[in-house]
Design an enzyme around this catalytic site. Structure first.
Site, mmCIF file in Angstrom:
data_model
loop_
_atom_site.group_PDB
_atom_site.id
_atom_site.type_symbol
_atom_site.label_atom_id
_atom_site.label_comp_id
_atom_site.label_asym_id
_atom_site.label_seq_id
_atom_site.Cartn_x
_atom_site.Cartn_y
_atom_site.Cartn_z
ATOM 1 N N LYS A 55 -2.233 -1.622 -3.824
ATOM 2 C CA LYS A 55 -3.061 -0.454 -3.614
ATOM 3 C C LYS A 55 -2.269 1.023 -3.790
ATOM 4 C CE LYS A 55 -6.022 1.817 -0.436
ATOM 5 N NZ LYS A 55 -6.425 1.931 1.158
ATOM 6 N N LYS B 249 0.881 -1.263 -0.106
ATOM 7 C CA LYS B 249 -0.149 0.003 -0.055
ATOM 8 C C LYS B 249 0.966 1.111 -0.018
ATOM 9 C CE LYS B 249 -3.456 2.245 2.482
ATOM 10 N NZ LYS B 249 -4.544 2.293 3.745
HETATM 11 C C1 PBG Z 1 -7.518 3.078 5.681
HETATM 12 C C2 PBG Z 1 -7.824 3.102 4.472
HETATM 13 C C3 PBG Z 1 -7.717 4.052 3.281
HETATM 14 C C4 PBG Z 1 -8.119 3.581 2.121
HETATM 15 C C5 PBG Z 1 -8.567 2.339 2.347
HETATM 16 N N1 PBG Z 1 -8.337 1.681 3.770
HETATM 17 C C6 PBG Z 1 -7.075 5.416 3.519
HETATM 18 C C7 PBG Z 1 -5.855 5.688 3.760
HETATM 19 O O1 PBG Z 1 -4.841 4.676 3.995
HETATM 20 O O2 PBG Z 1 -5.424 6.974 4.201
HETATM 21 C C8 PBG Z 1 -8.227 4.062 0.726
HETATM 22 C C9 PBG Z 1 -9.115 3.630 -0.082
HETATM 23 C C10 PBG Z 1 -9.691 4.574 -1.235
HETATM 24 O O3 PBG Z 1 -8.928 5.712 -1.445
HETATM 25 O O4 PBG Z 1 -10.573 4.253 -1.915
HETATM 26 N N2 PBG Z 1 -6.128 2.919 6.291
#
Ligand code: PBG
Length: 331
Positions: free
Chosen positions: A253, A200
């Site tokens: 992601k 991520k």
């Molecule tokens: C929580 C999380 C996030 C997303 C999914 N789980 C946000 C982040 O890390 O700030 C983002 C999902 C999206 O942008 O559609 N940590």
């Protein structure tokens, strides 16, 4: 023989011919639908930066899930927006909170729908970071890695007990897959699978989600725990670590700006690979479509095809239901 002898256009002449040689084809069950759960009844709060998405109370989540199931979508991931936030994020494991309540209602209403719980503290902490904070040696605020692990495990157990089939940690703390696996097993939840947000990135594409989940950090950003966009060898390291810790599926992601990373993770692992077509990717598509600058249906299906072609077995996407319906009326 006329040159060139190899004429790829021969197989592009008709739609039937093209369909015979198509290498990647989308199916509705490739998509997982993300939804935002709030408390109350009959509550639908549209998210301005994500047209078509809304924060929903449990009754409306069930309604939305029924529509998704009808369209052929077979899985759903829930994010919770609690009434109360605190420094530790204690409402994350509230058995009466919107996420646990929704899982119970969904299990009754749609027993075969695969239920996935996002596991992270950032929606539940008042400072918006993915775990409790501490000051490092230089006085900077940082998330306390090892103090976050038991909180994540506790939340994962609560979601699994409420009916989640899969828990999906998105916090990027080191060691969280092992901690969650251990927590689940100790509570007799050995059948609950872990879909790790293994790779991520610290991405600007999460902007609209943070509006939706009200989880923008009050101070600082997430670069101290999420990955640097320039790195792909580190993606291998993160993915292999999570395999070792017991992950059942791996996620990359965001998706669209990271297709090379999806392909790489697919190459090095035998686990199913998911990719998250995140909020900013969705908002760009919607905004351009609203201006009439692109054809939403065509571009959406093209993006999802690209993510699948790169190697994703499963795609988390806010367009899940639209895309599933578009696929059905083509068939
Ligand atoms: C929580 C999380 C996030 C997303 C999914 N789980 C946000 C982040 O890390 O700030 C983002 C999902 C999206 O942008 O559609 N940590």
């Amino acid at each position: 023989m006329a040159f060139p002898a190899d004429r790829p256009r021969r197989l592009r002449r008709t739609e039937t011919l093209r369909s015979l040689v198509r290498e990647t084809e989308l199916r509705p069950r490739d998509f997982m639908l993300p939804l935002f759960a709030v408390s109350g009844k009959g509550v639908r709060r549209p998210i301005a930066s994500m047209p078509g998405c809304a924060q929903l109370s449990v009754d409306l989540i069930v309604e939305e899930a029924r529509g998704a199931w009808k369209s052929g979508v077979r899985s759903l991931i829930l994010f919770g927006i609690p009434d109360q936030k605190d420094a530790q994020g204690t409402s994350a494991w509230d058995p009466d909170g919107p996420v646990c309540t929704a899982f119970k209602a969904l299990k009754d209403a749609l027993p075969d729908l695969v239920l996935v719980a996002d596991v992270c503290m950032c929606e539940y902490t008042d400072h918006g970071h993915c775990g409790p904070l501490e000051r490092d040696a230089r006085g900077h605020v940082a998330v306390a890695n090892d103090r976050t692990l038991p909180l994540l495990a506790r939340a994962a157990v609560a979601y699994a007990q409420a009916g989640a089939d899969i828990v999906a940690p998105s916090d990027m703390m080191d060691g969280r897959v092992a901690a969650i696996r251990k927590g689940l097993d100790e509570h007799g939840l050995s059948e609950t699978a872990v879909l790790s947000y293994a790779v991520k990135y610290a991405s600007g594409f999460y902007g609209p989600f943070r509006d939706a989940a009200q989880s923008t950090p009050k101070e600082g950003d997430r670069r101290g725990y999420q990955m640097d966009p320039g790195n792909v060898r580190e993606a291998r390291r993160e993915a292999l670590l999570d395999v070792e810790e017991g992950a059942d599926m791996l996620m990359v992601k965001p998706a669209l700006a990271y297709l090379d990373v999806i392909a790489e993770v697919k190459r090095i692992s035998n686990l199913p690979i998911a990719a998250y077509n995140v909020s900013g990717e969705y908002s760009m598509l919607k905004a351009a479509a609203q201006h009439g600058w692109i054809d939403e249906r065509r571009v959406c299906l093209e993006i999802l095809t690209a993510i699948k072609r790169a190697g994703a077995d499963l795609i988390l996407t806010y367009s899940a239901v639209d895309a599933a319906r578009w696929l059905q009326d083509v068939a």
